[in-house]
Design a protein around this motif. Structure first.
Motif, PDB file in Angstrom:
ATOM      1  N   PRO A   1       0.748  -1.338  -0.438  1.00 14.14           N
ATOM      2  CA  PRO A   1      -0.044  -0.004  -0.059  1.00 14.14           C
ATOM      3  C   PRO A   1       0.933   1.284   0.071  1.00 14.14           C
ATOM      4  CG  PRO A   1       0.098  -0.885   2.163  1.00 14.14           C
ATOM      5  CD  PRO A   1       0.766  -1.927   1.386  1.00 14.14           C
ATOM      6  N   THR A   2       2.025   1.220   0.391  1.00 17.54           N
ATOM      7  CA  THR A   2       2.825   2.496   0.429  1.00 17.54           C
ATOM      8  C   THR A   2       3.768   2.540  -0.747  1.00 17.54           C
ATOM      9  OG1 THR A   2       3.238   2.033   3.025  1.00 17.54           O
ATOM     10  CG2 THR A   2       4.545   3.456   1.942  1.00 17.54           C
ATOM     11  N   LEU A   3       3.260   4.051  -1.284  1.00 18.21           N
ATOM     12  CA  LEU A   3       4.386   4.129  -2.461  1.00 18.21           C
ATOM     13  C   LEU A   3       5.842   4.086  -2.311  1.00 18.21           C
ATOM     14  CD1 LEU A   3       4.154   5.284  -5.397  1.00 18.21           C
ATOM     15  CD2 LEU A   3       4.141   7.551  -4.498  1.00 18.21           C
ATOM     16  N   ALA A   4       6.238   4.833  -1.247  1.00 16.68           N
ATOM     17  CA  ALA A   4       7.861   4.694  -1.281  1.00 16.68           C
ATOM     18  C   ALA A   4       8.042   5.105   0.352  1.00 16.68           C
ATOM     19  CB  ALA A   4       8.329   6.000  -1.991  1.00 16.68           C
ATOM     20  N   PHE A   5       9.338   4.552   0.839  1.00 20.50           N
ATOM     21  CA  PHE A   5       9.674   4.386   2.132  1.00 20.50           C
ATOM     22  C   PHE A   5      11.198   4.726   2.243  1.00 20.50           C
ATOM     23  CE2 PHE A   5      11.994   1.782   5.319  1.00 20.50           C
ATOM     24  CZ  PHE A   5      11.649   2.399   6.652  1.00 20.50           C
ATOM     25  N   PHE A   6      11.524   5.512   3.248  1.00 22.37           N
ATOM     26  CA  PHE A   6      12.889   5.902   3.628  1.00 22.37           C
ATOM     27  C   PHE A   6      13.127   6.099   4.993  1.00 22.37           C
ATOM     28  CE2 PHE A   6      16.291   8.720   4.847  1.00 22.37           C
ATOM     29  CZ  PHE A   6      17.562   8.113   4.366  1.00 22.37           C
ATOM     30  N   ALA A   7      14.029   5.450   5.690  1.00 20.01           N
ATOM     31  CA  ALA A   7      14.460   5.941   7.051  1.00 20.01           C
ATOM     32  C   ALA A   7      16.010   5.722   7.308  1.00 20.01           C
ATOM     33  CB  ALA A   7      13.673   4.862   8.112  1.00 20.01           C
ATOM     34  N   GLY A   8      16.593   6.877   8.042  1.00 20.54           N
ATOM     35  CA  GLY A   8      18.015   6.779   8.099  1.00 20.54           C
ATOM     36  C   GLY A   8      18.213   8.074   8.808  1.00 20.54           C
ATOM     37  N   GLN A   9      19.790   8.009   9.127  1.00 19.89           N
ATOM     38  CA  GLN A   9      20.312   9.043   9.920  1.00 19.89           C
ATOM     39  C   GLN A   9      19.921  10.473   9.144  1.00 19.89           C
ATOM     40  OE1 GLN A   9      21.288   9.362  13.053  1.00 19.89           O
ATOM     41  NE2 GLN A   9      21.910   7.404  13.743  1.00 19.89           N
ATOM     42  N   PRO A  10      19.554  11.340   9.746  1.00 18.91           N
ATOM     43  CA  PRO A  10      19.045  12.567   8.931  1.00 18.91           C
ATOM     44  C   PRO A  10      20.461  13.474   8.879  1.00 18.91           C
ATOM     45  CG  PRO A  10      18.128  12.719  11.021  1.00 18.91           C
ATOM     46  CD  PRO A  10      18.836  11.716  10.903  1.00 18.91           C
ATOM     47  N   ASP A  11      21.260  13.495   9.515  1.00 18.24           N
ATOM     48  CA  ASP A  11      22.512  14.350   9.540  1.00 18.24           C
ATOM     49  C   ASP A  11      23.573  13.575   8.555  1.00 18.24           C
ATOM     50  OD1 ASP A  11      22.981  12.413  11.321  1.00 18.24           O
ATOM     51  OD2 ASP A  11      23.899  13.690  12.699  1.00 18.24           O
TER      52      ASP A  11
ATOM     53  N   LYS B   1      12.105  -4.584  13.423  1.00 19.28           N
ATOM     54  CA  LYS B   1      10.932  -4.924  12.770  1.00 19.28           C
ATOM     55  C   LYS B   1       9.983  -3.822  12.125  1.00 19.28           C
ATOM     56  CE  LYS B   1      10.031  -9.238  15.556  1.00 19.28           C
ATOM     57  NZ  LYS B   1       8.851  -9.897  16.266  1.00 19.28           N
ATOM     58  N   ASN B   2      10.229  -2.612  12.572  1.00 12.71           N
ATOM     59  CA  ASN B   2       9.569  -1.625  11.921  1.00 12.71           C
ATOM     60  C   ASN B   2      10.010  -1.062  10.659  1.00 12.71           C
ATOM     61  OD1 ASN B   2       7.669  -1.235  14.166  1.00 12.71           O
ATOM     62  ND2 ASN B   2       9.033   0.310  15.202  1.00 12.71           N
ATOM     63  N   TYR B   3      11.380  -1.348  10.602  1.00 14.48           N
ATOM     64  CA  TYR B   3      11.936  -0.896   9.479  1.00 14.48           C
ATOM     65  C   TYR B   3      11.776  -1.989   8.472  1.00 14.48           C
ATOM     66  CZ  TYR B   3      16.206   0.117   6.440  1.00 14.48           C
ATOM     67  OH  TYR B   3      16.911   0.514   5.280  1.00 14.48           O
ATOM     68  N   LEU B   4      11.762  -3.229   8.753  1.00 15.93           N
ATOM     69  CA  LEU B   4      11.771  -4.255   7.800  1.00 15.93           C
ATOM     70  C   LEU B   4      10.344  -4.453   7.258  1.00 15.93           C
ATOM     71  CD1 LEU B   4      13.782  -7.241   9.584  1.00 15.93           C
ATOM     72  CD2 LEU B   4      14.474  -5.592   8.070  1.00 15.93           C
ATOM     73  N   GLN B   5       9.227  -4.173   8.147  1.00 24.60           N
ATOM     74  CA  GLN B   5       7.836  -4.098   7.710  1.00 24.60           C
ATOM     75  C   GLN B   5       7.477  -3.098   6.585  1.00 24.60           C
ATOM     76  OE1 GLN B   5       5.821  -6.684   8.063  1.00 24.60           O
ATOM     77  NE2 GLN B   5       7.425  -7.744   9.235  1.00 24.60           N
ATOM     78  N   PHE B   6       8.284  -1.837   6.821  1.00 26.81           N
ATOM     79  CA  PHE B   6       8.165  -0.771   5.780  1.00 26.81           C
ATOM     80  C   PHE B   6       8.626  -1.282   4.604  1.00 26.81           C
ATOM     81  CE2 PHE B   6       7.253   2.278   9.323  1.00 26.81           C
ATOM     82  CZ  PHE B   6       6.031   2.977   8.660  1.00 26.81           C
ATOM     83  N   MET B   7       9.763  -1.671   4.675  1.00 29.56           N
ATOM     84  CA  MET B   7      10.345  -2.199   3.239  1.00 29.56           C
ATOM     85  C   MET B   7       9.526  -3.298   2.650  1.00 29.56           C
ATOM     86  SD  MET B   7      14.610  -2.137   3.496  1.00 29.56           S
ATOM     87  CE  MET B   7      14.864  -1.409   2.292  1.00 29.56           C
ATOM     88  N   LYS B   8       9.047  -4.182   3.491  1.00 31.22           N
ATOM     89  CA  LYS B   8       8.377  -5.341   2.879  1.00 31.22           C
ATOM     90  C   LYS B   8       6.877  -5.226   2.361  1.00 31.22           C
ATOM     91  CE  LYS B   8      10.323  -9.055   5.769  1.00 31.22           C
ATOM     92  NZ  LYS B   8      10.404 -10.016   4.883  1.00 31.22           N
ATOM     93  N   ARG B   9       6.212  -3.741   2.778  1.00 29.55           N
ATOM     94  CA  ARG B   9       5.254  -3.475   2.344  1.00 29.55           C
ATOM     95  C   ARG B   9       5.101  -2.081   1.382  1.00 29.55           C
ATOM     96  NH1 ARG B   9       3.752  -2.773   8.114  1.00 29.55           N
ATOM     97  NH2 ARG B   9       3.713  -0.448   8.334  1.00 29.55           N
TER      98      ARG B   9
END
Length: 609
Positions: free
Chosen positions: A444-454, A487-495
């Motif tokens: 359902p999610t079009l695009a995902f990113f998470a990481g150190q912002p600096d 798990k949060n990170y992995l689940q975002f990538m998986k969906r």
């Protein structure tokens, strides 16, 4: 009376003719002496002016004419007085082993050296000649090539007194300055002084298409300008034969294991991989102290170099203990352990790290002749730390470098260097745990990113435009809250349909391989990043590339991709996935074999004798 008068007259006439004939003959001889004629004619007369063909020192020769008398080029000869190896084409020959002295007679001027490997097979069909279809049972004609009697590696020469292994003590370089990094920020960044091969467009960005063009140009220029080895070995000739067979690979795009659209040329890739399996031998240097040498670390974001080191050092198929049979020589150091062991905190200098590597090269080049034979061109390393390009660009300028930080502007050389995938292995005992993700219709999610912002300059731009739920279709975060097993990170990538792979401090990111691992289409935002296995894979067939300047248009770009095209991309991601997996026991076409193939492929197309 008449008869007595005729004979003297005839004698005078014949004498004159004889003198004219002798004079003409003498004139012709003089002419032959000073006019260059084809070798087969001028060799009838003794002369010091011997004509030599321009291509007489090349095994390849003129690509338009078949040379029936192919002989290896630049094989060392023996001098008369001191019986040492002499490279007639290069006065800086660094290796000069002496002949055995026990029960041996002096070397005569025209003596021919013999050795256990004196019979060297020459390829029957060489690149550039009229190619014929590659037959399964094709045989190679044998030509004899002279090799030195004291052939390097047959009997290791004693270690010289001044050959010492580098130490691992942290000695701060008093001459170092903050100029090494350009600023005094807590995170040390090093950029090489020389940007080799950084030919970009006016915008300073090299597209994937331009990278492919640069790769082809470099291959052509290397074949024309490459420095030849100091002497030719049997493995050199085997590489020439492999090159010819790869270039003339039969069309084969029906292999169920190789989906053709994923590759630049699936037939060439398949033939090259087959030749690697059939032929390749690698020599691994045993010298070097732990933890920098021979210490693979299998977890974390730099684990690619550790996994490759572990698997190559324990491999029986490709590794040989006889260095004279090797096509490639592996330098088993860890760029991560080099930094952790030697870097002096807050010194803002890595000169001592560079010195350690130089000392190691000096050591093996004194103990063995292999480095000096090619100036390191048949050696390779696999390094994933960010600093590896700047630490290796000078003293490893001819060496094949497999680098995670594969930045066009930091000295990455197309056709010589290869891009090493950066992999984040969370559980070294189970490297394939949690593999895969939702099907294309259940994301359902079009695009995902998470990481150190600096980390770097790109992520703050990405977050400023799309972070903090500015758009419900794009889940763009800084650092996610900690969770068990991430798990949060992995689940975002998986969906998610698309996984954003935005550069950090350097062009590389473990998210590229992570996206493929979880069946998510990678969206790479990293200008001048050379993606892994670039020599073989057609990245634009399964990934999306977005220029850094186009971050404000990110959603528009992704929404412009049709649903049909997205499903095709995701299907191809799943098919290419096997090339980006680590296995405790390597499997065909997996990450270990793909890294080895990239190095092999570059060496094959570098070979020049």
């Amino acid at each position: 009376m008449k008869m007595s008068y005729v004979f003297p007259w005839l004698w005078k006439v014949e004498s004159r003719r004889l003198l004219w004939l002798l004079g003409l003959t003498f004139a012709l001889i003089v002419t032959f002496q000073y006019v260059e004629l084809p070798y087969s004619i001028s060799s009838l007369f003794p002369s010091t002016k011997m004509p030599v063909s321009r291509n007489s020192t090349s095994l390849i020769g003129d690509r338009k004419h078949h040379n029936d008398n192919l002989t290896p080029a630049m094989v060392p000869s023996f001098s008369q007085n001191n019986a040492t190896l002499v490279d007639d084409s290069d006065k800086e020959a660094a290796f000069q082993p002496s002949l055995p002295t026990s029960n041996s007679s002096p070397v005569k001027e025209n003596a021919t050296a013999t050795a256990p490997v004196a019979s060297v097979e020459a390829p029957a069909a060489l690149p550039g000649l009229k190619p014929s279809p590659v037959k399964d049972n094709a045989t190679v004609n044998v030509a004899s090539a002279k090799v030195p009697a004291a052939l390097p590696g047959l009997n290791q020469s004693p270690l010289k007194q001044n050959a010492t292994l580098p130490t691992t003590s942290k000695v701060h370089d008093k001459n170092s300055t903050k100029e090494d990094v350009g600023d005094a920020s807590p995170v040390v960044r090093f950029v090489p002084d020389i940007k080799e091969n950084a030919k970009t467009t006016d915008s300073g960005v090299m597209s994937i298409y331009e990278m492919s063009k640069q790769l082809r140009r470099n291959r052509i220029s290397h074949n024309r300008l490459a420095k030849k080895p100091k002497w030719v070995t049997k493995p050199d000739l085997e590489l020439l034969q492999a090159k010819h067979e790869i270039e003339n690979a039969p069309i084969d795009d029906k292999d169920p294991l190789l989906y053709a659209p994923l590759y630049h040329n699936v037939s060439i890739f398949k033939r090259s991989y087959e030749m690697m399996e059939k032929m390749l031998k690698v020599y691994v240097y045993k010298e070097g102290d732990k933890p920098i040498m021979h210490t693979p670390r299998l977890g974390g974001i730099y684990s690619s170099e550790g996994w490759f080191m572990k698997l190559i050092e324990s491999n029986n198929k490709y590794v040989t203990k006889d260095a004279t049979k090797a096509h490639l020589f592996y330098l088993p150091f860890s760029s991560q352990m080099l930094e952790e062991t030697l870097y002096v905190k807050n010194s803002h200098s890595h000169r001592n790290l560079i010195k350690y590597l130089k000392d190691y090269i000096d050591f093996i080049s004194i103990k063995y002749p292999f480095w000096n034979r090619t100036s390191g061109a048949d050696h390779f390393l696999a390094a994933c730390h960010d600093w590896a390009p700047s630490e290796t660009w000078k003293h490893f300028s001819k060496t094949i470098r497999a680098l995670c930080n594969s930045d066009v502007k930091e000295g990455f050389v197309f056709g010589k260097d290869t891009s090493l995938p950066e992999t984040y292995v969370r559980d070294p005992k189970k490297p394939l745990s949690n593999i895969g993700g939702k099907s294309a219709s259940k994301r359902p999610t079009l695009a995902f990113f998470a990481g150190q912002p600096d980390h770097g300059y790109v992520r703050p731009i990405l977050l400023s435009y799309w972070g903090n739920n500015k758009d419900p279709d794009l889940k763009i975060f800084g650092k996610l809250p900690r969770s068990k097993g991430n798990k949060n990170y992995l689940q975002f990538m998986k969906r998610s349909k698309y996984c954003i792979c935005a550069k950090g401090y350097e062009v590389n990111s473990p998210r590229v391989v992570e996206a493929i691992f979880y069946d998510c289409v990678p969206v790479i935002i990293s200008d001048n990043f050379v993606p892994p296995f670039f020599e073989a894979l057609n990245w634009e067939s399964f990934a999306v590339f977005v220029l850094e300047k186009d971050i404000p248009n990110l959603k528009k770009i992704l929404m412009s991709i049709s649903e049909r095209r997205y499903k095709q991309l995701q299907m191809r991601v799943k098919r290419v996935q096997k090339h980006f997996l680590w296995h405790v026991k390597p499997e065909k076409y997996d990450m270990f074999h793909m890294i080895l193939h990239s190095v092999w492929f570059n060496r094959v197309f570098q070979i020049s004798v």
